[in-house]
Design an enzyme around this catalytic site. Structure first.
Site, PDB file in Angstrom:
ATOM      1  N   LYS A  22       0.846  -1.213   0.000  1.00 54.76           N
ATOM      2  CA  LYS A  22       0.000   0.000   0.000  1.00 54.76           C
ATOM      3  C   LYS A  22       0.870   1.247   0.000  1.00 54.76           C
ATOM      4  CE  LYS A  22      -1.680   1.572   4.004  1.00 54.76           C
ATOM      5  NZ  LYS A  22      -1.363   2.962   4.351  1.00 54.76           N
ATOM      6  N   ASN A  23       1.908   1.263   0.833  1.00 57.41           N
ATOM      7  CA  ASN A  23       2.675   2.496   1.004  1.00 57.41           C
ATOM      8  C   ASN A  23       3.659   2.758  -0.126  1.00 57.41           C
ATOM      9  OD1 ASN A  23       1.178   2.955   3.240  1.00 57.41           O
ATOM     10  ND2 ASN A  23       2.725   2.275   4.697  1.00 57.41           N
ATOM     11  N   ARG A  93      -4.325  10.986   4.003  1.00 60.88           N
ATOM     12  CA  ARG A  93      -3.232  11.967   4.061  1.00 60.88           C
ATOM     13  C   ARG A  93      -2.360  11.868   2.809  1.00 60.88           C
ATOM     14  NH1 ARG A  93      -1.187  13.715   8.237  1.00 60.88           N
ATOM     15  NH2 ARG A  93       0.947  13.385   7.525  1.00 60.88           N
ATOM     16  N   CYS A 117      -3.748  12.590  12.876  1.00 61.58           N
ATOM     17  CA  CYS A 117      -4.582  11.383  12.773  1.00 61.58           C
ATOM     18  C   CYS A 117      -4.497  10.676  14.113  1.00 61.58           C
ATOM     19  CB  CYS A 117      -4.122  10.503  11.620  1.00 61.58           C
ATOM     20  SG  CYS A 117      -2.674   9.563  12.022  1.00 61.58           S
ATOM     21  N   ARG A 122       1.635  14.384  13.105  1.00 59.19           N
ATOM     22  CA  ARG A 122       2.115  14.155  11.733  1.00 59.19           C
ATOM     23  C   ARG A 122       2.295  15.437  10.908  1.00 59.19           C
ATOM     24  NH1 ARG A 122      -0.608   8.712   9.640  1.00 59.19           N
ATOM     25  NH2 ARG A 122       1.323   8.627   8.451  1.00 59.19           N
ATOM     26  N   PRO A 123       3.193  16.276  11.336  1.00 55.96           N
ATOM     27  CA  PRO A 123       3.464  17.522  10.594  1.00 55.96           C
ATOM     28  C   PRO A 123       4.078  17.228   9.223  1.00 55.96           C
ATOM     29  CG  PRO A 123       5.131  17.156  12.271  1.00 55.96           C
ATOM     30  CD  PRO A 123       4.079  16.097  12.474  1.00 55.96           C
ATOM     31  N   ILE A 124       4.095  18.235   8.343  1.00 56.80           N
ATOM     32  CA  ILE A 124       4.740  18.033   7.037  1.00 56.80           C
ATOM     33  C   ILE A 124       5.776  19.122   6.775  1.00 56.80           C
ATOM     34  CG2 ILE A 124       2.766  16.795   6.052  1.00 56.80           C
ATOM     35  CD1 ILE A 124       2.129  19.373   4.484  1.00 56.80           C
ATOM     36  N   ASP A 125       6.403  19.605   7.847  1.00 58.55           N
ATOM     37  CA  ASP A 125       7.408  20.665   7.709  1.00 58.55           C
ATOM     38  C   ASP A 125       8.605  20.243   6.847  1.00 58.55           C
ATOM     39  OD1 ASP A 125       7.660  18.955  10.095  1.00 58.55           O
ATOM     40  OD2 ASP A 125       9.592  19.950  10.295  1.00 58.55           O
ATOM     41  N   GLN A 126       8.959  18.979   6.859  1.00 59.73           N
ATOM     42  CA  GLN A 126      10.105  18.543   6.051  1.00 59.73           C
ATOM     43  C   GLN A 126       9.777  18.550   4.548  1.00 59.73           C
ATOM     44  OE1 GLN A 126      13.203  17.935   7.607  1.00 59.73           O
ATOM     45  NE2 GLN A 126      11.969  18.898   9.211  1.00 59.73           N
ATOM     46  N   ASP A 305       4.761   0.188  11.917  1.00 57.63           N
ATOM     47  CA  ASP A 305       3.455  -0.335  11.473  1.00 57.63           C
ATOM     48  C   ASP A 305       3.220  -1.768  11.931  1.00 57.63           C
ATOM     49  OD1 ASP A 305       3.432   1.391   8.252  1.00 57.63           O
ATOM     50  OD2 ASP A 305       3.087   2.063  10.304  1.00 57.63           O
ATOM     51  N   ARG A 397      -8.677   0.011   5.011  1.00 54.85           N
ATOM     52  CA  ARG A 397      -7.842   0.999   4.309  1.00 54.85           C
ATOM     53  C   ARG A 397      -6.567   0.344   3.790  1.00 54.85           C
ATOM     54  NH1 ARG A 397      -6.896   6.515   7.444  1.00 54.85           N
ATOM     55  NH2 ARG A 397      -5.583   6.663   5.587  1.00 54.85           N
TER      56      ARG A 397
HETATM   57  C1  EPZ Z   1       4.443   6.626   6.248  1.00 56.68           C
HETATM   58  O1  EPZ Z   1       3.797   7.717   6.884  1.00 56.68           O
HETATM   59  C2  EPZ Z   1       3.424   5.498   6.210  1.00 56.68           C
HETATM   60  N1  EPZ Z   1       2.259   5.924   5.450  1.00 56.68           N
HETATM   61  C3  EPZ Z   1       3.005   5.113   7.625  1.00 56.68           C
HETATM   62  O2  EPZ Z   1       2.177   3.959   7.510  1.00 56.68           O
HETATM   63  C4  EPZ Z   1       4.252   4.715   8.408  1.00 56.68           C
HETATM   64  O3  EPZ Z   1       3.871   4.449   9.746  1.00 56.68           O
HETATM   65  C5  EPZ Z   1       5.278   5.847   8.375  1.00 56.68           C
HETATM   66  O4  EPZ Z   1       5.579   6.187   6.995  1.00 56.68           O
HETATM   67  C6  EPZ Z   1       6.582   5.452   9.042  1.00 56.68           C
HETATM   68  O5  EPZ Z   1       7.125   4.325   8.407  1.00 56.68           O
HETATM   69  C7  EPZ Z   1       2.345   5.921   4.099  1.00 56.68           C
HETATM   70  O6  EPZ Z   1       3.367   5.578   3.527  1.00 56.68           O
HETATM   71  C8  EPZ Z   1       1.099   6.326   3.353  1.00 56.68           C
HETATM   72  P1  EPZ Z   1       6.940   9.775   8.175  1.00 56.68           P
HETATM   73  P2  EPZ Z   1       4.502   9.185   6.839  1.00 56.68           P
HETATM   74  O7  EPZ Z   1       6.912  11.034   7.416  1.00 56.68           O
HETATM   75  O8  EPZ Z   1       5.225   9.336   5.565  1.00 56.68           O
HETATM   76  C9  EPZ Z   1       7.688  12.993  11.574  1.00 56.68           C
HETATM   77  C10 EPZ Z   1       0.278   2.655   7.736  1.00 56.68           C
HETATM   78  O9  EPZ Z   1      -0.110   2.054   8.747  1.00 56.68           O
HETATM   79  N2  EPZ Z   1       7.618  13.981  10.482  1.00 56.68           N
HETATM   80  O10 EPZ Z   1       8.008   8.765   7.872  1.00 56.68           O
HETATM   81  O11 EPZ Z   1       3.487  10.197   7.213  1.00 56.68           O
HETATM   82  C11 EPZ Z   1       6.359  12.306  11.832  1.00 56.68           C
HETATM   83  O12 EPZ Z   1       5.567  13.076  12.723  1.00 56.68           O
HETATM   84  C12 EPZ Z   1       0.798   4.074   7.876  1.00 56.68           C
HETATM   85  O13 EPZ Z   1       0.322   2.167   6.596  1.00 56.68           O
HETATM   86  C13 EPZ Z   1       7.906  15.328  10.768  1.00 56.68           C
HETATM   87  O14 EPZ Z   1       8.185  15.691  11.901  1.00 56.68           O
HETATM   88  O15 EPZ Z   1       5.542   9.026   8.040  1.00 56.68           O
HETATM   89  C14 EPZ Z   1       6.788  10.998  12.441  1.00 56.68           C
HETATM   90  O16 EPZ Z   1       7.058  11.194  13.808  1.00 56.68           O
HETATM   91  C15 EPZ Z   1       0.593   4.617   9.283  1.00 56.68           C
HETATM   92  N3  EPZ Z   1       7.856  16.229   9.740  1.00 56.68           N
HETATM   93  C16 EPZ Z   1       8.104  10.676  11.723  1.00 56.68           C
HETATM   94  O17 EPZ Z   1       8.550  11.921  11.163  1.00 56.68           O
HETATM   95  C17 EPZ Z   1       7.549  15.863   8.466  1.00 56.68           C
HETATM   96  O18 EPZ Z   1       7.531  16.744   7.572  1.00 56.68           O
HETATM   97  C18 EPZ Z   1       7.972   9.666  10.589  1.00 56.68           C
HETATM   98  O19 EPZ Z   1       6.939  10.116   9.731  1.00 56.68           O
HETATM   99  C19 EPZ Z   1       7.265  14.506   8.200  1.00 56.68           C
HETATM  100  C20 EPZ Z   1       7.314  13.582   9.223  1.00 56.68           C
END
Ligand code: EPZ
Length: 430
Positions: A22-23, A93, A117, A122-126, A305, A397
């Site tokens: 999925k991811n 998202r 969620c 889950r910020p997107i600042d990066q 996950d 989902r």
């Molecule tokens: C992906 O989410 C997956 N979703 C998640 O799977 C998975 O848990 C996660 O990666 C970690 O492996 C999809 O791929 C659709 P991250 P993502 O950005 O990309 C912080 C599932 O069950 N962060 O790697 O949103 C964030 O808060 C889902 O299938 C920032 O601070 O995860 C977290 O603490 C749930 N700023 C950490 O980084 C940012 O701009 C990792 O998040 C982005 C992230």
């Protein structure tokens, strides 16, 4: 409201074929719009998240053709709107992958700001930091993110946090920028590699995916291709851990064992037998599971996950275990549900302290999120008696035909669309 009715106590036995990741699919489907030629994507999991993203892609004017159950054709040549409707980001998202894809192709995009969620803020600042580094204007107002750029110029981006989403979004935004982009501290998950391989199959020039430094040389255009998505590491892991919890014997087929190494290692630690083939892994759950400790980490560490599923196995292990969640701040919501089944788990900060118990008992439950919901299904299958699990749309989902695959392994589980159906099934299984 749909629910699962489960009668626990039967060890699961047999073989189950694992679907596409999925991811990986969510990044690949978004990236497919970056060419005006037709792209055929195979092994797409037919789950709610991929269906919603395909609706969002159609919503901006791309052509989407469902070839058969797990294959789609996408043509981004007819896109006429850079604004992704709020209704899609509300549902998933990952619609924000269209930010990077549209910016990379049309130098502008607009998507509603994703909220938090159930597992964290889950910020997107990066993501935003990376887009700006490429020279894009990024404006956040009225709950929308708007990006625009006269041109995108390759840059050096150092991620402060290892982020799957930001790594994928920046690979898309940079693949047609002028010059070279370096992503440092990039995520290394198998689905990152899959998205990079897909973009390269479309003519991009991306090297280093799967390491923490990814180099992207911008190209002028991308072309059509046919691509098949890698197997889902988390779906496979979920069935592997179900074998452990139910003392069963399951072969997960059509997998890449290397992607499952951290899971197999933990299953061996708790006393399961694990046998690896070329594209299959067999897990035999023995009685007397042993306690252990686990901390979630970015790949190749133990995946967040799979954290809830691990906790269910340890809830049935003899002795004390610890599960530490280092990625998300709120991923223990399932613990209260498990404790209602008789487990002994206490959460302090980002660690769950688990005292194993002999037996769990069935109960009425509610799925708090996707992976916690799957974990509660495993717990119900291992428990004595009947469980009803509500809010299963979370589970749908990310798992295609979850109850059907479990039934093929001997599980007593039905999906009830109404209270009447639920009563009927409960009477039948008595
Ligand atoms: C992906 O989410 C997956 N979703 C998640 O799977 C998975 O848990 C996660 O990666 C970690 O492996 C999809 O791929 C659709 P991250 P993502 O950005 O990309 C912080 C599932 O069950 N962060 O790697 O949103 C964030 O808060 C889902 O299938 C920032 O601070 O995860 C977290 O603490 C749930 N700023 C950490 O980084 C940012 O701009 C990792 O998040 C982005 C992230």
């Amino acid at each position: 409201m749909e629910q699962y009715i489960i009668k626990g106590g039967s060890p699961l036995h047999g073989e189950v074929s694992i679907g596409g990741a999925k991811n990986a699919a969510l990044g690949i489907l978004a990236a497919a719009i970056m060419t005006d030629e037709t792209v055929t994507i195979e092994n797409v999991p037919n789950v709610r998240d991929t269906r919603v993203l395909l609706q969002a892609i159609e919503g901006i004017g791309a052509k989407v053709k469902y070839v058969y159950n797990n294959s789609v054709q996408i043509n981004g040549g007819s896109i006429c709107d850079m604004n992704v409707d709020y209704e899609y980001i509300k549902k998933i998202r990952a619609s924000y992958y269209l930010l990077g894809a549209l910016l990379g192709k049309y130098k502008c995009s607009q998507v509603a700001l994703p909220g938090g969620c159930n597992i964290g803020s889950r910020p997107i600042d990066q993501h935003i930091k990376g887009f700006r580094a490429l020279g894009a204007e990024v404006d956040i107002s009225h709950g929308m993110i708007k990006t625009s750029a006269k041109k995108l110029v390759g840059s050096h981006v150092y991620f402060d946090v290892v982020s799957v989403g930001a790594t994928i979004n920046l690979m898309m935004a940079a693949c047609m920028a002028e010059g070279e982009t370096t992503l440092e501290n990039a995520a290394k998950e198998p689905h990152i590699v899959d998205v990079a391989n897909f973009l390269n199959a479309m003519g991009a020039n991306i090297k280093g995916a799967g390491t923490d430094v990814i180099r992207i040389k911008g190209v002028n255009r991308l072309h059509g291709t046919t691509y098949s998505i890698i197997p889902d590491q988390i779906e496979a892991g979920t069935f592997m851990f179900a074998a452990a919890a139910t003392k069963g014997d399951i072969v997960v087929k059509d997998v890449i064992p290397k992607h499952l190494e951290s899971l197999s290692a933990k299953l061996l630690e708790v006393g399961c037998e694990v046998v690896e083939g070329d594209d299959w892994v067999r897990v035999v759950g023995k009685g007397g599971l042993k306690p252990t400790n686990v901390k979630t980490l970015p790949y190749p560490g133990f995946p967040t996950d799979m954290q809830p599923q691990m906790a269910v196995v340890l809830a049935l292990a003899g002795g004390s275990s610890m599960v530490t969640e280092s990625i998300f701040e709120n991923r223990f919501k399932y613990v209260d549900e498990l404790n209602r089944m008789g487990s002994k788990i206490k959460v302090e900060g980002n660690t769950a302290y688990i005292e194993g118990v002999e037996l769990l008992t069935g109960a009425p439950l509610s799925a708090p999120d996707l992976r916690a919901g799957a974990a509660l299904v495993i717990a119900a299958l291992a428990a004595e008696g009947i469980s009803e699990i509500e809010d299963i749309e979370y589970i749908q989902r990310g798992y295609e035909d979850f109850d059907g695959k479990l039934r093929s392994l001997g599980a007593v589980i039905e999906r009830a669309d109404s209270e009447r159906d639920a009563q009927k099934f409960k009477l039948k299984i008595g």
